[in-house]
Design an enzyme around this catalytic site. Structure first.
Site, PDB file in Angstrom:
ATOM      1  N   LYS A 129     -19.620   9.915   4.041  1.00 29.79           N
ATOM      2  CA  LYS A 129     -20.990  10.137   3.582  1.00 29.79           C
ATOM      3  C   LYS A 129     -21.161  11.525   2.975  1.00 29.79           C
ATOM      4  O   LYS A 129     -21.989  11.727   2.092  1.00 29.79           O
ATOM      5  CB  LYS A 129     -21.966   9.921   4.740  1.00 29.79           C
ATOM      6  CG  LYS A 129     -22.063   8.462   5.190  1.00 29.79           C
ATOM      7  CD  LYS A 129     -23.074   8.298   6.293  1.00 29.79           C
ATOM      8  CE  LYS A 129     -23.258   6.826   6.660  1.00 29.79           C
ATOM      9  NZ  LYS A 129     -22.067   6.218   7.224  1.00 29.79           N
ATOM     10  N   GLU A 213     -29.212  15.355   7.661  1.00 31.07           N
ATOM     11  CA  GLU A 213     -30.036  15.366   6.465  1.00 31.07           C
ATOM     12  C   GLU A 213     -31.505  15.170   6.812  1.00 31.07           C
ATOM     13  O   GLU A 213     -31.847  14.744   7.922  1.00 31.07           O
ATOM     14  CB  GLU A 213     -29.575  14.303   5.462  1.00 31.07           C
ATOM     15  CG  GLU A 213     -29.636  12.894   5.967  1.00 31.07           C
ATOM     16  CD  GLU A 213     -28.996  11.911   4.980  1.00 31.07           C
ATOM     17  OE1 GLU A 213     -28.159  12.337   4.162  1.00 31.07           O
ATOM     18  OE2 GLU A 213     -29.343  10.715   5.043  1.00 31.07           O
ATOM     19  N   ARG A 306     -17.769  -3.048   0.275  1.00 34.99           N
ATOM     20  CA  ARG A 306     -17.420  -4.388   0.760  1.00 34.99           C
ATOM     21  C   ARG A 306     -18.543  -5.338   0.391  1.00 34.99           C
ATOM     22  O   ARG A 306     -19.552  -4.925  -0.189  1.00 34.99           O
ATOM     23  CB  ARG A 306     -17.252  -4.369   2.282  1.00 34.99           C
ATOM     24  CG  ARG A 306     -18.478  -3.778   2.992  1.00 34.99           C
ATOM     25  CD  ARG A 306     -18.396  -3.886   4.487  1.00 34.99           C
ATOM     26  NE  ARG A 306     -19.356  -3.047   5.180  1.00 34.99           N
ATOM     27  CZ  ARG A 306     -20.642  -3.321   5.358  1.00 34.99           C
ATOM     28  NH1 ARG A 306     -21.146  -4.432   4.857  1.00 34.99           N
ATOM     29  NH2 ARG A 306     -21.433  -2.497   6.014  1.00 34.99           N
TER      30      ARG A 306
END
Length: 738
Positions: A129, A213, A306
């Site tokens: 990430k 974040e 995916r």
């Protein structure tokens, strides 16, 4: 029906045989497309999945280890060995497990086996990430403010959180599904949340690194389905809204996202395509964005490399088979359609059916599917939305990001069911608790919602707690109907979504009592139809033809309800008297019959109905002291509602032991079958009210048990790494006030 892929004499051939490195509904989903294309399939399974549906449906199946996924579905060496033994040329990973594992992709390549997914470099870049956000920033994709660096010192992360400003979101840099994710609203909560997120991340993904974040207060979760081929072509298959979540996990998804302008849709799609191109992506992927309801801004969140759980809603609005697209791309063929040819027609919803208890903080449940009745599907994939294209697709980057809306015929509302379990299957503690996915499509959002509500009304499960009733409440919620969604939707509308459970109506009580009486007598007679049609010639319990049935709400504190059932003058008809507290309701000459062991017909107040009533006997090995578990339960499905009543246990049985589920204050019990992750206290320790005492894990979800009193630990009944059954006393704390 779906849109067929374009055929071309120059197309590369499909694989002859593929291995599916997964289980449950996604394995069945891949098998279905493979069979359609004439591709043979190989299933792998753990010991507890030996009789699973995906094992039965595949052409071949191989056991690869014990139940824990670390010893079976995550064993790359065993899966590769099965590929060689079976002759499988490629591996479809589904989602979860090894689907986003770059090492697995690389090992397959070394063995000459195709990974039906993106290159390992894309998995690595987008699987982190922190790295992915740096790549996106460089590609011009907006990102949420936060710290995405490598310094994992807890104090440093805390200082970064203070700099960003609370509330903040702690997220594992790898993985997904809400694992390793914690929302922190105040500084004093940060350290405990950080430890928990790191621990869960390490167990789930083998890496405890996190990022911090800014937490957007009124966010929506909007994601874009992208597809890329090996020739440089990338397209967007439009967006989905997945905002309504619990425990940071999705439970209902829809396409397209409600309330987006065409300009915003085009901007989202363009940014998602740019994200895929930035990492030379190949195959199916999902670019996830946080959409700020207050500012209408959106920020890159992560990319899932995916096929997503919610891919069917995209299939329903585009008419495309995304698994077929995956196989085409993996074989080296170009994308089947250009951007300008990809349709967006109507509206679709997907509701995930989970084994869990929404009224108990959505804690997962386990056990057998004693009874399962589902709505009848009308489509396997999706409705046909376009005439078959007549020329080969192009992936022209300049193709406009405007959906094609031409259709070959007027569409009818449709329903699709994706499931990996059938009646009698066991929902265990080792894997995700999702039972099935209910997918619907309509000409617009209003019609699709109506189809969803109807499908949920027809969905009946007994044996485990499910979220079906909650989903029905959600689909009928005014704010949800209006499309006013956000990730905090459930807590915001909690009281509306969880109204007080109403008392069962006299009609339901009468039906339950008649069912019990008829069922009891049916075991004494060979009559195949109404067992009491000859009641006038028989005597039960004295000179009167009578049964007295005691019922109780599924609540140990509820008062018992007495129902008198007597034969009426006309055979097959009964007089029923319901006495509940001070209320009394009588029904005269009620026609009633058992059509099957679970189907009951009756006419009450001039209203005829066919009602499903399922008996759930107590588990055979439950100690008598577990009072609430020794009761037989009756599950009544009527008018789209489920009512559960119990037949109270005999007094002699209850006298054998106390009700452990109503044990003394201070006793902490396992709320579900679980693995003990960490015991944080020992005998003699002083604890404060609210202090974490035991950490449990069930179905990939971590639960922290906290003391509800301040006092001294008297006993500890579990240890780290131990499997404990539901109801087991784990820690006993003597209340200071006692």
């Amino acid at each position: 029906m779906h849109i067929d892929l374009l055929s071309s004499s120059s197309s590369k051939p499909h694989f002859d045989k593929i291995l599916i490195a997964n289980r449950g509904e996604i394995a069945c989903r891949v098998i279905r497309t493979a069979k359609k294309l004439g591709i043979k399939t190989v299933a792998v399974y753990s010991e507890v999945d030996a009789n699973s549906l995906h094992v039965q449906q595949a052409d071949e199946a191989y056991c690869i280890g014990p139940a824990p996924s670390s010893e079976s579905y995550l064993r790359m060496d065993k899966i590769i060995e099965v590929c060689h033994r079976s002759g499988a040329q490629a591996v479809h990973p589904g989602y979860g497990f090894l689907s986003e594992n770059a090492k697995f992709s690389e090992q397959l390549a070394e063995e000459g086996i195709v990974f039906i997914g993106p290159p390992s470099s894309a998995i690595v870049s987008m699987g982190s990430k922190s790295e992915s956000k740096n790549i996106m920033s460089a590609a011009g994709v907006p990102c949420v403010p936060g710290y995405h660096g490598t310094n994992q010192d807890p104090q440093y992360l805390f200082e970064e959180a203070q700099r960003i400003g609370f509330p903040v979101l702690i997220k594992a840099i790898h993985g997904g599904g809400g694992k390793g994710m914690r929302t922190v609203h105040a500084a004093e909560e940060f350290q405990e949340a950080l430890e928990s997120a790191k621990r869960e991340s390490l167990k789930s993904f083998g890496d405890d690194n996190v990022l911090v974040e800014k937490y957007i207060v009124r966010p929506r979760h909007v994601e874009v389905q992208v597809f890329a081929d090996t020739l440089g072509g990338v397209v967007s298959l439009w967006e989905r809204d997945c905002s309504v979540q619990r425990r940071n996990q999705k439970i209902i998804e829809e396409a397209p996202a409600p309330g987006l302008t065409s300009e915003l849709r085009a901007d989202l799609s363009a940014k998602a395509v740019a994200a895929a191109k930035a990492v030379n992506y190949v195959g199916a992927g999902t670019v996830e964005f946080i959409f700020d309801n207050d500012t209408q801004d959106f920020f890159f969140m992560e990319m899932n490399t995916r096929l997503q759980v919610e891919h069917p809603v995209t299939e329903m609005v585009t008419g495309l088979d995304l698994v077929e697209w995956q196989l085409e791309v993996a074989a080296g063929n170009p994308l089947p359609l250009s951007q300008s040819a990809i349709p967006l027609v109507g509206h679709a919803f997907e509701a995930r059916i989970y084994a869990e208890n929404p009224r108990n903080n959505f804690l997962p449940d386990s056990g057998p599917l004693l009874y399962l009745s589902t709505p009848t599907p009308t489509h396997v994939f999706a409705p046909t939305l376009l005439p078959l294209a007549g020329s080969s697709a192009s992936s022209d980057a300049s193709a406009p990001l405007v959906p094609s809306r031409s259709t070959s015929s007027v569409m009818a509302p449709s329903l699709r069911l994706e499931q990996g379990f059938t009646q009698g299957s066991q929902i265990g503690v080792f894997y995700d608790p999702m039972i099935a996915k209910l997918v619907v499509h309509g000409r617009d959002r209003k019609e699709a919602l109506r189809m969803l509500r109807r499908g949920l009304e027809e969905y009946k499960v007994v044996g485990v707690s499910t979220n079906v009733e909650f989903l029905r409440s959600l689909a009928g919620n005014d704010a949800f109907i209006a499309g006013d969604v956000e990730t905090g939707f459930i807590p915001k509308h909690f009281d509306e979504l969880f109204p007080p459970i109403s008392d069962p109506s006299p009609e339901i009580l009468a039906q339950a009592a008649l069912f019990v009486a008829l069922r009891e007598h049916s075991s004494q007679t060979s009559s195949p139809s109404s067992p009491w049609t000859t009641l006038h010639a028989r005597r039960f319990g004295g000179d009167e033809y009578e049964r007295i049935i005691t019922l109780q709400k599924d609540d140990s504190s509820a008062e018992p309800i007495t129902v008198h059932v007597k034969s009426a003058q006309q055979p097959g008809h009964f007089n029923v008297d319901v006495q509940s507290g001070a209320s009394r309701t009588s029904f005269t000459s009620v026609p009633a019959s058992l059509v099957s062991p679970t189907t009951f017909n009756s006419t009450l107040n001039s209203a005829s109905s066919e009602t499903t009533i399922v008996s759930q006997p107590p588990p055979p090995a439950v100690p008598a002291s577990l009072q609430t578990n020794t009761m037989e339960r009756l599950h009544i499905f009527s008018g789209g509602q489920k009512t559960t009543l119990v037949l109270p246990s005999p007094k002699w049985l209850l006298s054998l032991g106390g009700d452990v589920l109503n044990a003394a204050k201070g006793a902490l019990r396992a709320p579900m079958p679980s693995l003990v992750v960490e015991v944080r206290v020992k005998v003699g320790d002083k604890v404060e009210k609210g202090q974490p005492v035991v950490v449990l894990e069930s179905m990939k979800t971590e639960t922290v048990l906290r003391s509800d009193v301040s006092g001294i630990v008297k006993a500890v009944g579990c240890k780290n790494g131990e499997m404990v059954e539901e109801g087991r006393e784990l820690v006993d704390i003597e209340d200071n006030d006692s």
